[in-house]
Design a protein around this motif. Structure first.
Motif, PDB file in Angstrom:
ATOM      1  N   ASP A 186      74.236 -17.884 -58.025  1.00  0.00           N
ATOM      2  CA  ASP A 186      73.229 -18.206 -56.907  1.00  0.00           C
ATOM      3  C   ASP A 186      74.008 -19.059 -55.692  1.00  0.00           C
ATOM      4  O   ASP A 186      73.347 -19.311 -54.635  1.00  0.00           O
ATOM      5  N   PHE A 187      75.142 -19.348 -56.066  1.00  0.00           N
ATOM      6  CA  PHE A 187      75.970 -20.224 -55.117  1.00  0.00           C
ATOM      7  C   PHE A 187      77.418 -19.630 -55.179  1.00  0.00           C
ATOM      8  O   PHE A 187      78.342 -20.094 -55.961  1.00  0.00           O
ATOM      9  N   VAL A 222      69.528 -26.775 -60.897  1.00  0.00           N
ATOM     10  CA  VAL A 222      69.065 -26.644 -62.579  1.00  0.00           C
ATOM     11  C   VAL A 222      70.204 -25.734 -63.167  1.00  0.00           C
ATOM     12  O   VAL A 222      69.854 -25.503 -64.450  1.00  0.00           O
ATOM     13  N   MET A 223      71.266 -25.416 -62.645  1.00  0.00           N
ATOM     14  CA  MET A 223      72.407 -24.633 -63.358  1.00  0.00           C
ATOM     15  C   MET A 223      72.927 -25.707 -64.429  1.00  0.00           C
ATOM     16  O   MET A 223      73.309 -26.670 -64.127  1.00  0.00           O
ATOM     17  N   PRO A 224      73.065 -25.236 -65.718  1.00  0.00           N
ATOM     18  CA  PRO A 224      73.550 -25.981 -66.696  1.00  0.00           C
ATOM     19  C   PRO A 224      74.987 -26.691 -66.522  1.00  0.00           C
ATOM     20  O   PRO A 224      75.792 -25.937 -65.993  1.00  0.00           O
ATOM     21  N   ILE A 271      71.484 -18.401 -52.780  1.00  0.00           N
ATOM     22  CA  ILE A 271      70.070 -17.977 -53.191  1.00  0.00           C
ATOM     23  C   ILE A 271      69.026 -19.274 -53.470  1.00  0.00           C
ATOM     24  O   ILE A 271      69.529 -20.123 -54.365  1.00  0.00           O
ATOM     25  N   LEU A 272      68.087 -19.585 -52.869  1.00  0.00           N
ATOM     26  CA  LEU A 272      67.217 -20.533 -53.033  1.00  0.00           C
ATOM     27  C   LEU A 272      66.194 -19.882 -53.731  1.00  0.00           C
ATOM     28  O   LEU A 272      65.411 -18.868 -53.281  1.00  0.00           O
ATOM     29  N   ARG A 273      65.639 -20.487 -54.873  1.00  0.00           N
ATOM     30  CA  ARG A 273      64.663 -20.042 -55.727  1.00  0.00           C
ATOM     31  C   ARG A 273      63.512 -20.906 -55.780  1.00  0.00           C
ATOM     32  O   ARG A 273      63.251 -22.010 -55.499  1.00  0.00           O
ATOM     33  N   ASP A 274      62.296 -20.386 -56.550  1.00  0.00           N
ATOM     34  CA  ASP A 274      60.931 -21.023 -56.597  1.00  0.00           C
ATOM     35  C   ASP A 274      60.484 -21.420 -55.422  1.00  0.00           C
ATOM     36  O   ASP A 274      59.800 -22.638 -55.454  1.00  0.00           O
ATOM     37  N   LEU A 275      60.286 -20.715 -54.501  1.00  0.00           N
ATOM     38  CA  LEU A 275      59.878 -21.112 -53.058  1.00  0.00           C
ATOM     39  C   LEU A 275      58.299 -20.425 -53.125  1.00  0.00           C
ATOM     40  O   LEU A 275      58.251 -19.456 -53.605  1.00  0.00           O
ATOM     41  N   THR A 276      57.328 -21.278 -52.672  1.00  0.00           N
ATOM     42  CA  THR A 276      56.084 -20.740 -52.519  1.00  0.00           C
ATOM     43  C   THR A 276      56.171 -20.131 -51.007  1.00  0.00           C
ATOM     44  O   THR A 276      57.302 -20.119 -50.241  1.00  0.00           O
TER      45      THR A 276
END
Length: 395
Positions: free
Chosen positions: A9-10, A390-392, A111-116
């Motif tokens: 995602d990055f 949130v990536m571990p 990548i930006l996730r969990d967007l409304t």
């Protein structure tokens, strides 16, 4: 909004001008996943049985990401290697080691996730504004990894000649990035600071063993103790403090140029700084044509319109510009140079799609290029505000 949910995602790909046209230095590409550049270099050095300081890189790339960069090794193996989280490809030979100045740009895919739906639309509208106005060219939080729980920069007391405080911040101040071993070691140093023989008994294999042994012999010689820290780490302390001061200068300039209604404020390091949301044509020209020098005692601003801003920023830190220098050891010094107040992402593109990881929400894929030294996370802050990574962590 979530950033770096997955390593891919990055993504960062380093672009360089150095070419493989023969010479004693082997040139390689390094692809790494979920590992920092220093850790990757250490792993390569162990695998090839080389001193880590024989390996040169042009810059440090994000740990929580999928990144591609370059490195050189004098008389290095003319082959690649592959192991967990690391791929090295041999590219040829060069006349000299790679340097930061060889980086021409960095290409990003984020990548930006969990967007409304409203969040995605607001982000897309912000991208249109950024294409015209650019971004404030702040150093972002990655630059300030040495800043501990005290939120005091190691270099500040070092500049003022308080070597004991600087050393305490360097080896005893808790840091969110500390590994368990580091946490335990720092706790013992805090509990028994000044009792160096006891520290030596309790920490026979400490990372700071050489420093402790020196203080056992010379209990108040903190000046020499600082010099026993690796030079590259000391350079990072100086870079962090200088970057913080530069950020405060840019923050002061933006607040001077813009009205409060044009601004939002986001935290970088230990301070909130101003981001412009819109710019008038005159403001845009002024900011885009301004290059701010890195603060140091070597900087002379007599008759320069920027001098009052620098003076105010340094006074707020309890310093004068002439004090932004270290007297000892002589191998440590602040950088000299100019940095653009704003940065314009090149080739900025976006695609909005449903998010397969968060059903019912959207993701936004961004592609763009930034010049050397500029941060993709500044663009992310500008369009969506503070983010949740949130990536571990694989430490």
């Amino acid at each position: 909004m979530k950033l770096k949910r997955l390593p891919a995602d990055f993504q960062v790909e380093e672009q360089i001008s150095l070419v493989a046209d023969g010479g004693p230095f082997a040139l390689y590409s390094l692809t790494k996943r979920s590992i920092g550049t220093p850790e990757a270099i250490d792993a390569i050095a162990r695998r090839w049985n080389l001193p880590a300081n024989q390996i040169a890189v042009a810059g440090l790339k994000d740990k929580r990401a999928l990144t591609r960069q370059h490195l050189t090794i004098r008389h290095g193996p003319q082959r690649g290697l592959s192991q967990t989280n690391i791929e090295v490809e041999y590219l040829g030979q060069t006349l000299r080691p790679i340097h930061a100045s060889d980086i021409t740009a960095n290409r990003f895919e984020v990548i930006l996730r969990d967007l409304t739906d409203p969040e995605q639309q607001a982000a897309i509208q912000s991208l249109a504004v950024i294409a015209a106005d650019g971004l404030p060219n702040y150093f972002d939080s990655q630059r300030f990894g040495s800043l501990g729980q005290s939120e005091e920069f190691i270099a500040k007391p070092w500049c003022l000649g308080d070597y004991e405080r600087a050393l305490w911040l360097a080896i005893a101040d808790p840091n969110a990035r500390d590994r368990p071993q580091d946490k335990d070691e720092k706790q013992i140093l805090r509990d028994h600071w000044g009792q160096w023989s006891k520290c030596a008994d309790l920490l026979p294999n400490a990372r700071s063993k050489k420093i402790i042994q020196h203080l056992v012999q010379r209990p108040t010689d903190f000046r020499r103790a600082i010099a026993l820290v690796r030079q590259d780490l000391r350079s990072l302390w100086l870079a962090a403090f200088q970057s913080h001061l530069w950020n405060q200068v840019l923050n002061a300039l933006i607040n001077e140029v813009c009205t409060p209604q044009q601004l939002a404020h986001y935290r970088i390091g230990s301070r909130d700084v101003a981001f412009f949301l819109t710019l008038d044509a005159s403001h845009r020209d002024r900011l885009q044509n301004t290059r701010l020098p890195l603060p140091s005692a070597r900087l002379h601003l007599e008759d320069n319109w920027l001098k009052p801003i620098y003076d105010r920023v340094l006074a707020a830190e309890g310093l004068a510009l002439r004090e932004v220098r270290v007297k000892y050891p002589r191998d440590s010094f602040f950088s000299k140079g100019l940095r653009s107040a704003t940065v314009q992402p090149a080739g900025l593109r976006h695609v909005g799609t449903p998010d397969e990881l968060y059903p019912g929400h959207k993701k936004l894929t961004l592609q763009f290029m930034l010049p050397r030294g500029s941060y993709a996370t500044i663009l992310v802050k500008r369009i969506v505000g503070p983010t949740e990574e949130v990536m571990p962590d694989d430490d």
